[in-house]
Design a protein around this motif. Structure first.
Motif, short mmCIF file in Angstrom:
data_model
loop_
_atom_site.label_atom_id
_atom_site.label_comp_id
_atom_site.label_asym_id
_atom_site.label_seq_id
_atom_site.Cartn_x
_atom_site.Cartn_y
_atom_site.Cartn_z
N VAL A 170 0.84 -1.20 0.00
CA VAL A 170 0.00 0.00 0.00
C VAL A 170 0.87 1.25 0.00
O VAL A 170 0.63 2.20 -0.76
CB VAL A 170 -0.94 -0.01 1.22
CG1 VAL A 170 -1.58 1.36 1.42
CG2 VAL A 170 -2.03 -1.06 1.04
N ALA A 171 1.89 1.27 0.86
CA ALA A 171 2.77 2.43 0.95
C ALA A 171 3.51 2.66 -0.37
O ALA A 171 3.69 3.80 -0.81
CB ALA A 171 3.77 2.24 2.09
N TYR A 172 3.95 1.58 -0.99
CA TYR A 172 4.66 1.69 -2.27
C TYR A 172 3.73 2.20 -3.36
O TYR A 172 4.13 3.00 -4.22
CB TYR A 172 5.24 0.34 -2.64
CG TYR A 172 6.00 0.34 -3.95
CD1 TYR A 172 7.33 0.76 -4.01
CD2 TYR A 172 5.40 -0.09 -5.14
CE1 TYR A 172 8.03 0.76 -5.20
CE2 TYR A 172 6.09 -0.08 -6.34
CZ TYR A 172 7.40 0.34 -6.36
OH TYR A 172 8.09 0.36 -7.55
N HIS A 173 2.49 1.74 -3.34
CA HIS A 173 1.55 2.07 -4.40
C HIS A 173 1.08 3.53 -4.31
O HIS A 173 1.05 4.23 -5.33
CB HIS A 173 0.34 1.14 -4.32
CG HIS A 173 -0.68 1.37 -5.40
ND1 HIS A 173 -0.54 0.89 -6.68
CD2 HIS A 173 -1.87 2.03 -5.38
CE1 HIS A 173 -1.58 1.24 -7.41
NE2 HIS A 173 -2.40 1.94 -6.65
N PHE A 174 0.74 3.98 -3.13
CA PHE A 174 0.16 5.31 -2.98
C PHE A 174 1.18 6.39 -2.63
O PHE A 174 0.88 7.58 -2.72
CB PHE A 174 -0.94 5.30 -1.91
CG PHE A 174 -2.18 4.56 -2.31
CD1 PHE A 174 -3.08 5.11 -3.21
CD2 PHE A 174 -2.45 3.29 -1.81
CE1 PHE A 174 -4.23 4.43 -3.58
CE2 PHE A 174 -3.60 2.60 -2.17
CZ PHE A 174 -4.48 3.17 -3.07
N GLY A 175 2.39 5.97 -2.21
CA GLY A 175 3.39 6.95 -1.85
C GLY A 175 3.11 7.61 -0.51
O GLY A 175 2.24 7.18 0.25
N PHE A 176 3.87 8.68 -0.23
CA PHE A 176 3.75 9.36 1.05
C PHE A 176 2.59 10.35 0.97
O PHE A 176 2.78 11.55 0.77
CB PHE A 176 5.07 10.09 1.38
CG PHE A 176 5.19 10.50 2.81
CD1 PHE A 176 5.65 9.61 3.77
CD2 PHE A 176 4.84 11.78 3.20
CE1 PHE A 176 5.76 10.00 5.10
CE2 PHE A 176 4.94 12.18 4.52
CZ PHE A 176 5.40 11.29 5.48
N THR A 177 1.36 9.82 1.10
CA THR A 177 0.15 10.63 0.96
C THR A 177 -0.86 10.24 2.03
O THR A 177 -0.72 9.22 2.71
CB THR A 177 -0.49 10.42 -0.42
OG1 THR A 177 -0.90 9.03 -0.54
CG2 THR A 177 0.48 10.74 -1.56
N TRP A 178 -1.91 11.06 2.16
CA TRP A 178 -3.00 10.74 3.08
C TRP A 178 -3.75 9.51 2.61
O TRP A 178 -4.34 8.78 3.42
CB TRP A 178 -3.96 11.93 3.19
CG TRP A 178 -3.40 13.07 3.97
CD1 TRP A 178 -3.03 14.30 3.50
CD2 TRP A 178 -3.14 13.10 5.38
NE1 TRP A 178 -2.55 15.09 4.51
CE2 TRP A 178 -2.62 14.38 5.69
CE3 TRP A 178 -3.30 12.18 6.42
CZ2 TRP A 178 -2.26 14.76 6.97
CZ3 TRP A 178 -2.94 12.55 7.71
CH2 TRP A 178 -2.43 13.82 7.98
N ALA A 179 -3.74 9.24 1.31
CA ALA A 179 -4.41 8.05 0.79
C ALA A 179 -3.78 6.78 1.35
O ALA A 179 -4.47 5.79 1.61
CB ALA A 179 -4.34 8.04 -0.74
N THR A 180 -2.47 6.81 1.56
CA THR A 180 -1.79 5.64 2.14
C THR A 180 -2.29 5.37 3.55
O THR A 180 -2.58 4.22 3.91
CB THR A 180 -0.27 5.88 2.17
OG1 THR A 180 0.23 5.95 0.84
CG2 THR A 180 0.44 4.74 2.90
N LEU A 181 -2.41 6.42 4.36
CA LEU A 181 -2.89 6.24 5.74
C LEU A 181 -4.28 5.63 5.74
O LEU A 181 -4.56 4.69 6.48
CB LEU A 181 -2.88 7.58 6.46
CG LEU A 181 -3.29 7.55 7.94
CD1 LEU A 181 -2.36 6.68 8.75
CD2 LEU A 181 -3.34 8.96 8.51
N ALA A 182 -5.16 6.16 4.90
CA ALA A 182 -6.53 5.64 4.82
C ALA A 182 -6.54 4.19 4.32
O ALA A 182 -7.23 3.33 4.88
CB ALA A 182 -7.38 6.53 3.91
N ALA A 183 -5.76 3.92 3.27
CA ALA A 183 -5.72 2.58 2.69
C ALA A 183 -5.14 1.56 3.66
O ALA A 183 -5.53 0.38 3.64
CB ALA A 183 -4.92 2.60 1.39
N LEU A 184 -4.21 1.99 4.50
CA LEU A 184 -3.64 1.07 5.49
C LEU A 184 -4.71 0.62 6.48
O LEU A 184 -4.83 -0.58 6.78
CB LEU A 184 -2.50 1.75 6.24
CG LEU A 184 -1.17 1.86 5.50
CD1 LEU A 184 -0.17 2.70 6.30
CD2 LEU A 184 -0.58 0.49 5.20
N PHE A 185 -5.50 1.56 6.98
CA PHE A 185 -6.55 1.19 7.93
C PHE A 185 -7.58 0.27 7.28
O PHE A 185 -8.05 -0.70 7.90
CB PHE A 185 -7.23 2.45 8.48
CG PHE A 185 -6.48 3.10 9.60
CD1 PHE A 185 -6.56 2.59 10.89
CD2 PHE A 185 -5.68 4.20 9.38
CE1 PHE A 185 -5.87 3.17 11.94
CE2 PHE A 185 -4.97 4.79 10.43
CZ PHE A 185 -5.07 4.28 11.71
#
Length: 290
Positions: free
Chosen positions: A122-137
């Motif tokens: 997820v982190a690799y796909h979305f990068g350092f963004t708020w989308a990553t935080l949401a997608a992780l949860f």
């Protein structure tokens, strides 16, 4: 702030940090997966006793996600911090309790490793963004729901409903979709499977799926929008059919024993979260619509 700036500056540090966080969360998910169904059962027993006018039995000790402390189910040995390091502790202990040498299920490190790797992806796909935080949860919730449904054929409202509302709230920031598309997605996700359930029940007299599946698809519709629902349903049906046939052929599973549909919905939802747009584009090109 120095650590935050360092992680933001170097991609490798950011990805490694997310991997470690995922491993730690995976250790917590093992607790959720084991205890949440038992907590729900205890609550059901208490509610039934209250409805029958009986006095609910009070447990001798608290039982929730934090109490009692992690321990060996056989000898009650309290797990020390160095015995609870994700994946590594299981390997160092060679899959056995340090006190009584009872075997520890390899499922624990598998879930930890899977959570870490999915978090890394997820982190690799979305990068350092708020989308990553949401997608992780969302990823962590889907892992917990999948394993719980696989174990006890339940999709707890304690997870699906809060994440449904969270998906609608996140849509206000247009992270994955807009509010209108998310709201329609939540309603369409629930009603689509509910309609299939009702039709199947009328034709066969059997219940083909549970209400938890409706709520899970509604949750995914709230996060990704209604336009991803056909993709999620098709992917989950395809994977579910393949796995179901393999279980019948290879393991001789009784066809009358229900197969939980939640893990396939969750897997399809995660795939759509990560690569849904590419899948839709590829399909449109293949069908000649682009």
């Amino acid at each position: 702030m120095v650590v935050f700036d360092f992680i933001q500056q170097y991609d490798w540090a950011y990805l490694l940090f997310t991997l470690f966080i995922g491993l730690a969360v995976g250790s917590f998910l093992n607790v959720v997966i084991l205890r949440l169904p038992k907590m729900m059962e205890n609550q059901w027993r208490s509610d039934c006793a209250e409805l029958n006018g009986e006095q609910a039995t009070t447990p001798s000790e608290p039982y929730n996600l934090s109490q009692p402390a992690s321990h060996c189910p056989k000898c009650r040995h309290k797990i020390r911090f160095w015995e609870n390091i994700p994946v590594i502790s299981w390997l160092l202990l060679r899959g056995r309790c340090s006190n009584c040498k009872a075997p520890i299920s390899p499922r624990y490190p598998v879930i930890e490793a899977m959570t870490g790797l999915f978090s890394f992806a997820v982190a690799y796909h979305f990068g350092f963004t708020w989308a990553t935080l949401a997608a992780l949860f969302l990823t962590w919730a889907l892992i917990a729901l999948s394993v719980i449904d696989f174990d006890v054929q339940l999709l707890p409202d304690n997870i699906t409903l809060p994440f449904l509302w969270l998906g609608l709230l996140i849509s206000l920031g247009n992270v994955f979709t807009d509010p209108r598309t998310a709201l329609i997605g939540a309603a369409a996700g629930y009603l689509s499977l509910w309609s299939v359930y009702q039709l199947f029940k009328r034709l066969t007299g059997k219940e083909g799926m549970g209400y938890g599946d409706f709520k899970l698809l509604a949750m995914l519709g709230a996060w990704l929008g209604w336009h991803y629902l056909p993709q999620i349903i098709l992917l989950s049906a395809l994977v579910g059919a393949v796995v179901g046939i393999l279980l019948i052929v290879v393991r001789g599973r009784d066809r009358n024993i229900p197969i939980p549909f939640g893990p396939y919905l969750a897997a399809a939802g995660w795939i759509s979260l990560m690569w849904g747009e590419q899948i839709n584009t590829a399909y449109l090109r293949w069908s000649g619509m682009m």
